[in-house]
Design an enzyme around this catalytic site. Sequence first.
Site, PDB file in Angstrom:
ATOM      1  N   SER A  45      -9.761 -56.758  -9.039  1.00  0.00           N
ATOM      2  CA  SER A  45     -10.580 -57.958  -8.866  1.00  0.00           C
ATOM      3  C   SER A  45     -11.707 -57.999  -9.884  1.00  0.00           C
ATOM      4  CB  SER A  45     -11.139 -58.033  -7.439  1.00  0.00           C
ATOM      5  OG  SER A  45     -11.882 -56.881  -7.114  1.00  0.00           O
ATOM      6  N   GLU A  46     -12.320 -56.837 -10.186  1.00  0.00           N
ATOM      7  CA  GLU A  46     -13.295 -56.761 -11.263  1.00  0.00           C
ATOM      8  C   GLU A  46     -13.223 -55.403 -11.962  1.00  0.00           C
ATOM      9  OE1 GLU A  46     -15.495 -59.989  -8.877  1.00  0.00           O
ATOM     10  OE2 GLU A  46     -14.694 -58.042  -8.301  1.00  0.00           O
ATOM     11  N   THR A  47     -13.566 -55.432 -13.252  1.00  0.00           N
ATOM     12  CA  THR A  47     -13.778 -54.231 -14.056  1.00  0.00           C
ATOM     13  C   THR A  47     -15.143 -54.372 -14.711  1.00  0.00           C
ATOM     14  OG1 THR A  47     -11.414 -53.956 -14.508  1.00  0.00           O
ATOM     15  CG2 THR A  47     -12.939 -52.861 -16.002  1.00  0.00           C
TER      16      THR A  47
END
Length: 237
Positions: A45-47
């Site tokens: 979903s996020e990095t």
Amino acid sequence: MKRRFLELDVFAAAPGRGNPLAVVLDATDLDGPAMQAIAAWLNLSETTFVQPATQAGADYRVRIFTPRQELPFAGHPSVGTAHAVLACGLATPRNDRLVQECGAGLLPVRVAGEGPQRRIHVRAPRGVERGAEGAAVLASLRTGRLGSLRPAVIDNGPRWWCIELADETAVRTLAPDLKAMADASVATATVGVAVFARCPGQPHALVVRAFVPADGIPEDPVTGSANAAITAWLHMN
């Protein structure tokens, strides 16, 4: 080229729960397109990408990417990145405080405890209501069971549709049209849709679900910026 990165479970009491996050610890030489490519490849979903601070008073800089776009702020990536820089010795709290530099500005981080008992609290940017036409977003929910509070777009870095439903059951059983929701999110320049309901008589005040289908995330397990946006919208009313 080898790079150090961690994969974490944020807002979780055990591995494999909560919201996954990748933190690239040595991103000084990476530009935006390279970061976006890595985030798309990792497909979480996020990095986040840790860089030296560029503003006075900040302990480190973080850039936050979904598989599709960069975000000025996100909740679980901010908490997880703070944990990572502490665990790897890249920052040291002063009086139990850090300052995170991100696209939304300088955000205070409060650190309580050590090791496995450490708790991290990030102050979200102040939420602001933004105007947008919401008929397509509401249609994508495939329910008429709305709450009393009107739907709104709240901007606290990312822009979220915050939509109150009638009750807890309406939230838990919601089965939206994700393709229509993705199209509506892109059309209204929002990251996604956060639905919620009040829960009188329960040990929890609200039940919340967050959908980000335009970024390839059908539903986020738990979303700090969405919860902060909902809280801001409730506070305004």
